[in-house]
Design a protein around this motif. Sequence first.
Motif, PDB file in Angstrom:
ATOM      1  N   LYS A  81      24.947  47.629  14.657  1.00 13.32           N
ATOM      2  CA  LYS A  81      24.598  48.499  13.483  1.00 13.32           C
ATOM      3  C   LYS A  81      24.898  49.843  13.701  1.00 13.32           C
ATOM      4  CE  LYS A  81      21.145  45.064  11.797  1.00 13.32           C
ATOM      5  NZ  LYS A  81      19.572  45.091  11.548  1.00 13.32           N
ATOM      6  N   GLY A  82      24.915  50.466  12.667  1.00 13.70           N
ATOM      7  CA  GLY A  82      25.091  51.981  12.640  1.00 13.70           C
ATOM      8  C   GLY A  82      23.847  52.612  12.591  1.00 13.70           C
ATOM      9  N   THR A  83      22.887  52.379  13.822  1.00 14.65           N
ATOM     10  CA  THR A  83      21.508  52.805  13.796  1.00 14.65           C
ATOM     11  C   THR A  83      21.371  53.419  15.373  1.00 14.65           C
ATOM     12  OG1 THR A  83      20.766  50.703  14.785  1.00 14.65           O
ATOM     13  CG2 THR A  83      20.569  51.193  12.395  1.00 14.65           C
ATOM     14  N   PRO A  84      20.526  54.421  15.629  1.00 22.30           N
ATOM     15  CA  PRO A  84      20.420  54.844  17.006  1.00 22.30           C
ATOM     16  C   PRO A  84      20.449  53.688  17.931  1.00 22.30           C
ATOM     17  CG  PRO A  84      19.073  55.997  15.391  1.00 22.30           C
ATOM     18  CD  PRO A  84      19.548  54.894  14.688  1.00 22.30           C
ATOM     19  N   THR A  85      19.846  52.790  17.700  1.00 25.33           N
ATOM     20  CA  THR A  85      19.795  51.765  18.933  1.00 25.33           C
ATOM     21  C   THR A  85      21.102  50.870  18.853  1.00 25.33           C
ATOM     22  OG1 THR A  85      18.690  50.093  17.190  1.00 25.33           O
ATOM     23  CG2 THR A  85      17.131  51.294  18.692  1.00 25.33           C
TER      24      THR A  85
ATOM     25  N   PRO B 203      18.837  61.646  14.744  1.00 27.67           N
ATOM     26  CA  PRO B 203      18.644  60.781  15.617  1.00 27.67           C
ATOM     27  C   PRO B 203      20.079  60.183  16.502  1.00 27.67           C
ATOM     28  CG  PRO B 203      17.096  60.277  14.066  1.00 27.67           C
ATOM     29  CD  PRO B 203      18.085  61.247  13.514  1.00 27.67           C
ATOM     30  N   LEU B 204      20.907  60.146  15.473  1.00 26.29           N
ATOM     31  CA  LEU B 204      22.223  59.705  15.881  1.00 26.29           C
ATOM     32  C   LEU B 204      22.859  60.541  16.648  1.00 26.29           C
ATOM     33  CD1 LEU B 204      23.345  57.815  12.537  1.00 26.29           C
ATOM     34  CD2 LEU B 204      22.810  56.778  14.534  1.00 26.29           C
ATOM     35  N   LEU B 205      22.901  61.749  16.237  1.00 25.74           N
ATOM     36  CA  LEU B 205      23.356  62.875  17.055  1.00 25.74           C
ATOM     37  C   LEU B 205      22.886  62.929  18.502  1.00 25.74           C
ATOM     38  CD1 LEU B 205      25.389  65.597  17.082  1.00 25.74           C
ATOM     39  CD2 LEU B 205      23.521  66.813  16.187  1.00 25.74           C
TER      40      LEU B 205
ATOM     41  N   GLN C 203      16.798  44.256  15.136  1.00 22.59           N
ATOM     42  CA  GLN C 203      18.216  43.880  15.974  1.00 22.59           C
ATOM     43  C   GLN C 203      19.081  45.068  16.018  1.00 22.59           C
ATOM     44  OE1 GLN C 203      18.436  41.084  18.409  1.00 22.59           O
ATOM     45  NE2 GLN C 203      16.249  41.452  17.938  1.00 22.59           N
ATOM     46  N   PRO C 204      19.498  45.263  16.972  1.00 24.00           N
ATOM     47  CA  PRO C 204      20.656  46.614  16.827  1.00 24.00           C
ATOM     48  C   PRO C 204      22.140  46.066  16.548  1.00 24.00           C
ATOM     49  CG  PRO C 204      20.339  45.712  19.244  1.00 24.00           C
ATOM     50  CD  PRO C 204      19.394  44.873  18.504  1.00 24.00           C
ATOM     51  N   PHE C 205      22.114  44.876  16.229  1.00 26.68           N
ATOM     52  CA  PHE C 205      23.452  44.103  15.841  1.00 26.68           C
ATOM     53  C   PHE C 205      23.339  43.270  14.504  1.00 26.68           C
ATOM     54  CE2 PHE C 205      21.952  42.111  19.606  1.00 26.68           C
ATOM     55  CZ  PHE C 205      21.610  40.933  19.139  1.00 26.68           C
ATOM     56  N   LEU C 206      24.417  43.036  13.925  1.00 27.43           N
ATOM     57  CA  LEU C 206      24.417  42.172  12.756  1.00 27.43           C
ATOM     58  C   LEU C 206      24.707  40.825  13.025  1.00 27.43           C
ATOM     59  CD1 LEU C 206      26.788  44.472  10.538  1.00 27.43           C
ATOM     60  CD2 LEU C 206      24.449  44.279  10.266  1.00 27.43           C
TER      61      LEU C 206
ATOM     62  N   LEU D   8      24.321  52.135  18.082  1.00 33.11           N
ATOM     63  CA  LEU D   8      24.949  53.241  18.732  1.00 33.11           C
ATOM     64  C   LEU D   8      24.650  53.182  20.231  1.00 33.11           C
ATOM     65  CD1 LEU D   8      27.228  54.678  18.559  1.00 33.11           C
ATOM     66  CD2 LEU D   8      25.772  56.879  17.770  1.00 33.11           C
ATOM     67  N   ALA D   9      23.398  53.216  20.616  1.00 32.12           N
ATOM     68  CA  ALA D   9      23.150  53.448  21.924  1.00 32.12           C
ATOM     69  C   ALA D   9      23.612  52.297  22.840  1.00 32.12           C
ATOM     70  CB  ALA D   9      21.618  53.659  22.461  1.00 32.12           C
ATOM     71  N   MET D  10      23.149  51.011  22.149  1.00 28.18           N
ATOM     72  CA  MET D  10      23.812  49.756  22.759  1.00 28.18           C
ATOM     73  C   MET D  10      25.373  49.779  23.238  1.00 28.18           C
ATOM     74  SD  MET D  10      23.474  45.883  21.505  1.00 28.18           S
ATOM     75  CE  MET D  10      24.734  46.260  20.254  1.00 28.18           C
ATOM     76  N   THR D  11      25.928  50.079  22.124  1.00 26.66           N
ATOM     77  CA  THR D  11      27.396  50.287  22.143  1.00 26.66           C
ATOM     78  C   THR D  11      27.762  51.288  23.438  1.00 26.66           C
ATOM     79  OG1 THR D  11      27.866  49.675  20.029  1.00 26.66           O
ATOM     80  CG2 THR D  11      29.513  50.643  21.074  1.00 26.66           C
ATOM     81  N   LEU D  12      27.589  52.231  23.344  1.00 27.40           N
ATOM     82  CA  LEU D  12      27.764  53.339  24.205  1.00 27.40           C
ATOM     83  C   LEU D  12      27.510  53.168  25.583  1.00 27.40           C
ATOM     84  CD1 LEU D  12      27.370  56.789  22.090  1.00 27.40           C
ATOM     85  CD2 LEU D  12      29.384  55.318  22.493  1.00 27.40           C
ATOM     86  N   LEU D  13      26.130  52.642  25.629  1.00 26.90           N
ATOM     87  CA  LEU D  13      25.594  52.432  26.981  1.00 26.90           C
ATOM     88  C   LEU D  13      26.389  51.322  27.581  1.00 26.90           C
ATOM     89  CD1 LEU D  13      23.334  53.655  29.006  1.00 26.90           C
ATOM     90  CD2 LEU D  13      21.758  51.564  28.008  1.00 26.90           C
ATOM     91  N   GLY D  14      26.773  50.192  27.047  1.00 28.00           N
ATOM     92  CA  GLY D  14      27.367  49.200  27.647  1.00 28.00           C
ATOM     93  C   GLY D  14      28.842  49.623  28.332  1.00 28.00           C
ATOM     94  N   LEU D  15      29.437  50.675  27.757  1.00 25.89           N
ATOM     95  CA  LEU D  15      30.611  51.203  28.481  1.00 25.89           C
ATOM     96  C   LEU D  15      30.250  52.341  29.441  1.00 25.89           C
ATOM     97  CD1 LEU D  15      32.609  51.550  25.050  1.00 25.89           C
ATOM     98  CD2 LEU D  15      33.165  50.050  26.812  1.00 25.89           C
ATOM     99  N   ALA D  16      29.309  53.078  29.273  1.00 23.93           N
ATOM    100  CA  ALA D  16      29.159  54.237  30.239  1.00 23.93           C
ATOM    101  C   ALA D  16      28.527  53.677  31.550  1.00 23.93           C
ATOM    102  CB  ALA D  16      27.725  54.984  29.751  1.00 23.93           C
TER     103      ALA D  16
END
Length: 323
Positions: free
Chosen positions: A89-93, A178-180, A80-83, A95-103
Motif C-alpha cells: 500500500k502507498g502508506t508509511p507502513t 509521514p511518507l517523507l 495491513q501494509p499490502f493489498l 512503504l517502510a515494508m518495501t524499503l526495509l525488505g531491500l535495505a
Amino acid sequence: MQEKPGPQFPHGGYPYPPPQPSWFLPIPRGARYDHLARNPATRPWQAIVGTIIVAVAFVLINVVVVLAFSIVTTLFGLPQPFLPNGVPKGTPTGLAMTLLGLALVLPLVFGTAALVQRRPPGTLSSVAGRLRWTWLLRCAALGLLAMVLGQLAQYAVLSSAGLDTELFGWAGWDVFLPLLVVIVLLVPFQAAAEEYMFRGWFIQAVGAHVRNPVWSILIGAVLFASVHGYSWAGLVDVFAFGAIMGWLSVRTGGLEAAIALHVLNNVIAFSMSAAAGQLQDALDQAKTPVPWQALAGTVVQLGVYAFGVMYLAKKRSISTISQ
C-alpha cells in the motif's frame, strides 16, 4: 662477574603473543574494481555459492519482513501494509515494508564477501577499501544537475507528443510528511543495497574469473531489470541505468557514483509521488505506464551524468585501481 639471564617471555621469546594470521586474504595491488575479489583462495565455487546465498537471502528477507509487518499490524489492530493482490500500500507502513525488505540485504552482502571470499567487505565499496564520501557527495551534486536536465528533456518531448506532462501535485502535509520521514530514513539504505548487490557483488564475483567486465556489467543490468515490473519502456530505462552504473563503477573504481544517483533518483521519485498522493501507483510497477518518449529524459540524464562523472574523476585524480 656472572651475567644475569635476560627476561623470560612465555610466547617463544616475544613480549606479546605473536600476531595471528588474518582471516582476510591480501587484496591484489593494482587491480581494477571488478578484480578486487581475486586473491590466493579464489575458486569458481565461491562466486556460484555466494551468488546463490545472496539471491536466496534476498527472497527470504523480503518474506520475513512482510510476515513481520503483517503480524505486528494485526496485533496492534492496524491496517495491513499490502493489498489483497500482494502489492504494498502507498502508506508509511507499506512503504517502510518495501524499503526495509531491500535495505536488510545490505549486511548480508557484506557478510557473504567476508565469509565466502575471505576479503574485507569494504572492497565491495571501492578500490580504497571503503566508501570515498567526498567523491560520493561530488557525484550527488552532479546527479542532481543531470536529473534536472533529464526532467526538462522528458517534459519537452512529452509536450511535443501531446502526452501528460504533469510533474507535481499536492496531497497535503498530513499525507506527505509521514511518507517523507520513511523515504529519508530508508531509501538511502534500500538504494545502496541494490547497488552493492547488482553492481558490487555480482560484478566482482564474475570479475574474479573474467578479465573483461562487459559481460558482468550487462548480465548484472539484466538481473537488475528483472526484479522490476515496469512496461517494456520502463525496463529499458532500468536496464540502461544498471549498465551505465556498472560501467561507471569499474571506470571510477567504486560504487560511489552509482549509489549517489540511485539514492537521488529514488528519493525524488518517491517524494514526488508521495506529495501528489500517487505513491500507491508508483509501488504497483505493473500499472505504472512509462511512454517510450520518456526515454529521452533517460538518455539526457544518464549521458550528462556519465560524462560529468568521468570528467570529474579525471580532474580529481580519483583512484581506479587498488594500492
